[in-house]
Design a protein around this motif. Structure first.
Motif, short mmCIF file in Angstrom:
data_model
loop_
_atom_site.label_atom_id
_atom_site.label_comp_id
_atom_site.label_asym_id
_atom_site.label_seq_id
_atom_site.Cartn_x
_atom_site.Cartn_y
_atom_site.Cartn_z
N ILE B 57 0.83 -1.19 0.00
CA ILE B 57 0.00 0.00 0.00
C ILE B 57 0.88 1.25 0.00
O ILE B 57 0.61 2.21 -0.73
N PHE B 58 1.93 1.22 0.81
CA PHE B 58 2.86 2.35 0.82
C PHE B 58 3.37 2.62 -0.60
O PHE B 58 3.40 3.76 -1.05
N GLU B 59 3.74 1.56 -1.27
CA GLU B 59 4.30 1.72 -2.61
C GLU B 59 3.27 2.34 -3.56
O GLU B 59 3.58 3.27 -4.30
N ILE B 60 2.05 1.82 -3.50
CA ILE B 60 1.02 2.36 -4.38
C ILE B 60 0.76 3.83 -4.08
O ILE B 60 0.76 4.68 -4.98
N VAL B 61 0.55 4.11 -2.81
CA VAL B 61 0.25 5.49 -2.42
C VAL B 61 1.40 6.41 -2.81
O VAL B 61 1.20 7.52 -3.31
N ASN B 62 2.59 5.92 -2.59
CA ASN B 62 3.78 6.69 -2.94
C ASN B 62 3.76 7.08 -4.41
O ASN B 62 3.98 8.25 -4.77
N ILE B 63 3.49 6.12 -5.25
CA ILE B 63 3.44 6.39 -6.69
C ILE B 63 2.35 7.41 -7.01
O ILE B 63 2.58 8.37 -7.74
N LEU B 64 1.19 7.18 -6.42
CA LEU B 64 0.06 8.07 -6.70
C LEU B 64 0.37 9.50 -6.26
O LEU B 64 0.06 10.47 -6.96
N PHE B 108 -6.52 5.78 4.80
CA PHE B 108 -5.19 5.88 5.39
C PHE B 108 -5.26 6.49 6.78
O PHE B 108 -4.67 5.99 7.74
N ILE B 109 -5.96 7.59 6.88
CA ILE B 109 -6.13 8.25 8.17
C ILE B 109 -6.78 7.29 9.14
O ILE B 109 -6.36 7.14 10.29
#
Lengths: 198, 198, 198, 198
Positions: B57-64, B108-109
Motif C-alpha cells: 500500500i505504501f508503494e502504491i500510495v507513494n506512486i500516486l 489511510f487516516i
DNA sequence: TATGAATGAGCATTCATTCAT
DNA sequence: AATGAATGAATGCTCATTCAT
C-alpha cells in the motif's frame, strides 16, 4: 404482574458497567461476551436493551460526553475572555484528563471514515453540533460584548476546525509535535488580529 | 546492481498493476490474492518484493502521490498570488478530480488512527512533510514579496491544518455541508487580514 | 366449564390473530414475540394456551384446513364424474388460490422430514387421513355407480400419491415443469383405462 | 516450484473423509470444524477446495449417488422385464441397504423445500434427471420390445412420481404403513393393465 | 527466484421458553 | 390469570503470511 424494569436506567447501567473494558480494549476489541459478563447479565439480555453492538457504544459515548459537557460548561462560565473560552474547547485535543475519551474519539473517527453509515454520521453530528453551537455563541457573544471585531464571525468555523485539523495531523504524522503549543500560538495570533484593542 | 534496479522496477510494476482494484475496492478489501493475480505472479512472489501488505500500500500510495505532486507543482507555478496558491492546496479535499485519492486518504487516516505504529507514522509524515514544506515556503515567499504581512508566518500551521479539520468534520458529520464554500470563505477572510493593502 | 370453552376460543383467537404474519413470514420466521404482539397478549400468556410453538402452528393449520375443507366439500358435491372429483383433489398442488396454504404445506413437510416426532406425524396423519378417506370413498362410489372398473380400487393409494410425488419433484427440481398439465395428462390416461366405456 | 495438488482428488478425499459423521449427524449438524478435523486439515483449507458448506455437501452426495448409480446400472442389466426394472427404482424408498442415503435424501428435500435457491434446485435437477432419463428409456424400451402397450408412455412421469409421493406420505404420516407392499401392489396393478398379454 | 497450498483465530446475534411476581 | 425480563447455546468464513519444493 410482571417485573417492571426501568429500561432507560438499565441501558445506562449496562453501558457504564463496561466503561473500563471499553477504555482498556478500545471499541474494536470490545466483545458482546465481555460486555455481558461485566454487566452480570446474559448475552441475550444485552439485546433486550440495545439494538446491536454499535448501539451500546453510542450509549457509552453518549454518557461520557454528557458527563464531560457538564464539566466544560462549568469551566466556560468561570472564564471571562472569549480567547480563554475558545482555548478551553481545544484543550480536549491535548489535555491529560481527556486522554481516554480522546482515544475513543480517534477510534470513532476512524470507524466513521471507513463506514460512513447514516446512523454513525447522525450520532457524530448530534455530538458535534452541540459543541459547535456553543462555540458559535461564544464568538457571537464576544462580538456583542465589544471584545471582538465584527468580522470575527467569519472565522467561526475555521477556528472550530483548526483544532481538529492539527489534532489529526499530530495523530497521524510527526508534523505537529507539540499540539498544545501550536494551538495556543495559533489562537494567540488570531485573537491579536480579532480582538478590539482598548 | 542490475538486479537491484529490477527489484525496484518490479515493485512498481506490481503496485501499479493493482491500482485499479485499489481504487475500486479500497484498502481494506484489497487482498493479496487479488494483487498477485492482477500482477500475474504467485502470492509468494509478492513477499519477495514487499515486506507485508502495508508495504504494498505504501508503494502504491507513494506512486500516486508523486504523480499528483508533479501536477500540483505545475499548477502552483502557474498561479501568481499566495491566496490562490494556498487555495490550490485545499482543493484536494473537495475537487472531483481527486475523489479516488481522497477516498484512499480517508482510509489511510482511519488505519493510522487505529494503529499508529511508527512505520505508518513515518510514512505519513514523509508524505505530509513535503506538502507542508511547500506550503511554508509559499507563505514565506508571500511575505518576502511584500504580498503578506510579516505575522502571516504565525498562521502557517493553522492555515495548513484548517482544511484537514473541515475535511474530517465534513466526512464524519453533517456540520460542514459545503466544504468548498466554507474553505474559500475562511481563506478569503484570512487573506483580507493578512494581505498588505495597496 | 365456561372457562374451558373460553380456553378453546382463546386458542383460536390467538391463532387467527397471527394468520396474516403466518402467511407473510412463513413458519420459520414466525416468532413468539410477533404472535404475542399481534394477539395483544404477553409472551407468557401464549404458553398458558399452547404447549409450545409447534402447538400454535398446529392450531393455525388446523383452522386453515377446516376452512378449506368446507370449500372443497362444496365443490366436490357440485361435480358429477369421478375423474373430475379426483382432479379437484390435485388442484391444491398448483392452483393460484391455494398458493399460501401450499407454501405452508411445503414448510410443514420440510419440518416433518427433519424431525419426524410422533406428535408431528400424528397431526399430519390426522390431516391427511380425512382427505384420504374422502378420496377412497370417491373411488369406491365411482365403482359402485358403474363408472369405474372394479380394479380401480387397487389404484386408490397410487392415484392419491402421484400428485404429492409430482408436487415434490416440481418443488425441488426442474423436472416437472408444468405440474398442472402433467397431472391432468396422467389422470386422463389413467381414467381412460379405468372408466367403463359405454 | 510449488507443490502441485490434484484439486479434484483432494475435494473427493475431504468429502469422503467426513462421510461417516455426515451419516451420523445429518446435514444440519455437520460443522465445518468437524469436517476439517476429520479430513485432517485446517478450516481454511476446506475453503480452498469448496466454495461453502453447501458445496461440500453437494460433493459428498454426488460421490454417494455415483457410487449407487453404478450398482443400480448393474442390477438393471441383470433384470429382464420392465416391471422388475421399474420396481428396482422404487427400492430406494424402502430397502435396508439405502437407509443412510435415504435419510440424506429426506434432509435434502427438506432443505430445498425451505430454501429453493437456484443452486440447490440445479443440483437436485441434475441428480434426478439422470434417473428420470433412465426410467424413461426403460419404459420406451419396454414398448419397443412389445412388452408394454403403446400408451404406457403416457404413464412414465406418473410411474416415476408415485414412488416419491408414497415415500413422502410414509415419511410424514402413518397413512402409508408398509411402503414396500403398497408400491409393489400399485406397480403390479399398473403393469397388469400396461403389459401386452401373450 | 518463484510458487501456491496450508493455516486457524475470532465473534455477533436470535429466539423459544421459563418463572418470579 | 397474566406478564415480560432474562437467558445462552451454537457456527460459518476470511485472508495475511509462511515455507517446502
Amino acid at each position: 404482574m410482571a417485573i417492571i424494569v426501568d429500561k432507560v436506567q438499565k441501558r445506562k447501567d449496562i453501558a457504564l458497567s463496561c466503561k473500563e473494558i471499553f477504555f482498556q480494549n478500545g471499541i474494536n476489541d470490545l466483545t458482546i461476551s465481555q460486555i455481558a459478563k461485566s454487566a452480570g447479565v446474559g448475552k441475550g439480555t444485552i439485546y433486550e436493551y440495545f439494538k446491536n453492538k454499535e448501539d451500546i457504544i453510542f450509549e457509552i459515548v453518549n454518557i461520557l460526553i454528557k458527563e464531560r459537557n457538564i464539566l466544560i460548561k462549568e469551566k466556560l462560565d468561570a472564564l471571562s475572555t472569549t480567547k480563554e473560552k475558545v482555548k478551553l474547547f481545544s484543550r480536549f485535543f491535548y489535555s491529560d484528563e481527556d486522554v481516554e475519551l480522546r482515544q475513543l474519539y480517534k477510534e470513532f473517527i476512524s470507524i466513521t471514515l471507513l463506514n460512513p453509515d447514516s446512523e454513525m454520521l447522525s450520532f457524530q453530528t448530534a455530538c458535534s453540533s452541540e459543541y459547535y453551537l456553543w462555540f458559535e455563541s461564544i464568538i457571537a457573544e464576544g462580538i456583542a460584548r465589544g471584545e471582538l471585531k465584527e468580522n470575527a464571525k467569519e472565522f467561526t468555523k475555521g477556528l472550530f476546525s483548526v483544532g481538529e485539523g492539527m489534532f489529526i495531523k499530530s495523530s497521524v504524522t510527526h508534523i505537529v509535535d507539540d499540539l498544545e503549543k501550536e494551538l495556543h500560538q495559533f489562537y494567540d495570533s488570531m485573537f491579536t488580529m480579532l480582538e478590539i484593542q482598548k
